[in-house]
Scaffold this motif. Structure first.
Motif, PDB file in Angstrom:
ATOM      1  N   UNK A 179     -23.238-104.347 -14.939  1.00  0.00           N
ATOM      2  CA  UNK A 179     -21.944-104.873 -14.514  1.00  0.00           C
ATOM      3  C   UNK A 179     -21.868-104.856 -12.996  1.00  0.00           C
ATOM      4  N   UNK A 180     -20.875-105.580 -12.478  1.00  0.00           N
ATOM      5  CA  UNK A 180     -20.598-105.482 -11.054  1.00  0.00           C
ATOM      6  C   UNK A 180     -19.639-104.320 -10.818  1.00  0.00           C
ATOM      7  N   UNK A 181     -19.130-104.200  -9.605  1.00  0.00           N
ATOM      8  CA  UNK A 181     -18.247-103.085  -9.274  1.00  0.00           C
ATOM      9  C   UNK A 181     -16.893-103.183  -9.960  1.00  0.00           C
ATOM     10  N   UNK A 182     -16.586-104.355 -10.526  1.00  0.00           N
ATOM     11  CA  UNK A 182     -15.352-104.536 -11.284  1.00  0.00           C
ATOM     12  C   UNK A 182     -15.580-104.295 -12.783  1.00  0.00           C
ATOM     13  N   UNK A 183     -16.798-103.880 -13.135  1.00  0.00           N
ATOM     14  CA  UNK A 183     -17.202-103.631 -14.515  1.00  0.00           C
ATOM     15  C   UNK A 183     -17.267-104.908 -15.344  1.00  0.00           C
TER      16      UNK A 183
END
Length: 420
Positions: free
Chosen positions: A274-278
């Protein structure tokens, strides 16, 4: 609030719900976070266990020791889900997810359409790949019924063999000794928790368990589990010796439960990426908890953390991200804790195996009342407090700041951590 009724593929004019796959601590906290954020649409929480969402740390700690009653391990009381209009589908396995069609297919061939999807599928214990590992009396710890089975085996005088000296293995060993069992721990490495803590601090846990009567055997290679009548009775080692056993608990790590994500074409690498925003690689699909290998902006890399704090905190970020809040970023410093015998510990930070160049102690490790700090180029990567309390906030700030510190001041009990 909304009706909580799941839409179907295509919706039929109804607004589709947010579907959470994994009725775990993470799944339950995500549902809670959505309601707290003001979301009033449908929420469907699906899990293959028959027990409503519960916390897993007690399974190797208070619940296993018989000190924490079953009703205390649950995330919410039973009426919470109806009161908050959350459709809880227990004992329900998910067979597939289709990101393109925005549908979840259940094992009974039912289908649920979703507006947003959150994966909190957690992880599964790694199985011991040796002959005899499928016998009765070979136990793993992940679910509440696993803890029940292990607790039944912890009898005075019982011969308990624990394979693997990680956190779960050591906590089970401590519970076994508290129950009066004879405990042997078999570990392939030279010390317990060696990859996690490094040699300097791992020795503390080796000494702790030996002082409490555990037979610790390092460099042990398990080749077979022996048995009689389909029930385990011993563990055969690479040197030809056998350790007698009335029960064997296997704690050799866990693997993220990524099967659904892989089959759906999501990017998977040591968990669902995932990215930092999940957010995962699929539109409208997020992941949180053990299963998520999330980009962490503080460390500038993807990390996957298998601990309670992630299951508690990541769903808050995922919920906000699913509701379109652009500032929903998961950047908390990793945290975990353990309780073994009379030792309580908290750990804050993140260190890759061998990723530090110095350990600084504040206090004497031999007393089991100290702080330890892992440093790289003068920066604190992680800190651990053992039987010293109310220091996690300044330790967390040291890790987050990335500033260099004076090791002598770090070791000085008179130097306030917040002023280093």
């Amino acid at each position: 609030m909304g009706t909580g009724t799941a839409g179907t593929a295509g919706g039929g004019g109804r607004e589709l719900p947010i579907v959470i796959v994994g009725a775990s601590l993470g799944g339950a906290k995500a549902a809670e976070a959505l309601r707290e954020a003001g979301y009033d649409g449908g929420i469907v929480l699906i899990g293959d266990e028959h027990e409503r969402p519960y916390e897993r740390p007690p399974l190797s700690k208070g619940y296993l020791l018989g000190k924490t009653p079953r009703e205390k391990i649950h995330v919410h009381p039973p009426q919470w889900y109806a009161e908050h209009d959350v459709t809880l589908r227990l004992g329900t396995a998910v067979a597939a997810i289709d990101p393109a069609a925005h549908t979840v297919t259940l094992a009974d061939d039912g289908r649920i359409g979703y507006h947003k999807l959150l994966l909190t599928t957690g992880s599964v214990p790694r199985r011991l790949p040796v002959p005899g590992a499928d016998q009765d009396g070979v136990l793993y710890l992940r679910r509440v019924e696993d803890s029940d089975r292990i607790r039944a085996a912890l009898r005075p005088g019982a011969r308990l063999v624990v394979i693997g000296a990680g956190w779960i293995g050591l906590e089970v060993a401590a519970a076994g000794r508290a129950a009066g069992a004879e405990v042997t721990v078999l570990e392939a490495a030279e010390l317990p928790l060696l990859r996690v803590l490094g040699r300097e601090v791992a020795q503390v846990f080796a000494d702790l368990h030996r002082d409490h009567g555990v037979d610790l055997r390092f460099g042990a290679q398990v080749t077979e589990l022996t048995g009689s009548g389909g029930t385990v009775d011993g563990v055969r080692l690479g040197d030809g010796s056998t350790v007698a056993a009335d029960a064997v608990v296997v704690g050799i790590g866990i693997s993220p439960a990524t099967g659904l994500a892989e089959a759906a074409g999501l990017e998977v690498d040591n968990g669902v990426k995932t990215d930092q925003h999940l957010r995962t690689s699929a539109p409208d699909v997020h992941a949180a908890g053990d299963v998520a290998n999330a980009f962490h902006p503080l460390f500038n890399r993807h990390i996957r953390v298998e601990h309670w704090a992630n299951a508690v905190n990541q769903p808050q970020t995922a919920a906000r991200a699913m509701l379109g809040q652009p500032d929903a970023v998961y950047d908390r410093v990793p945290y975990f804790f353990t309780d073994q015998y009379d030792l309580g510990m908290e750990y804050v930070g993140y260190v890759e195996p061998g990723g530090y160049d110095r350990v600084v102690f504040r206090g004497d490790p031999a007393t089991r009342e100290f702080l330890a700090f892992w440093l790289k180029d003068g920066r604190v990567l992680a800190g651990m407090n053992v039987n010293v309390w109310d220091v996690t906030d300044p330790v967390r700030e040291l890790v987050r700041s990335g500033r260099t510190v004076d090791p002598k001041a770090l070791a000085d009990p008179g130097a306030p951590l917040g002023e280093l």
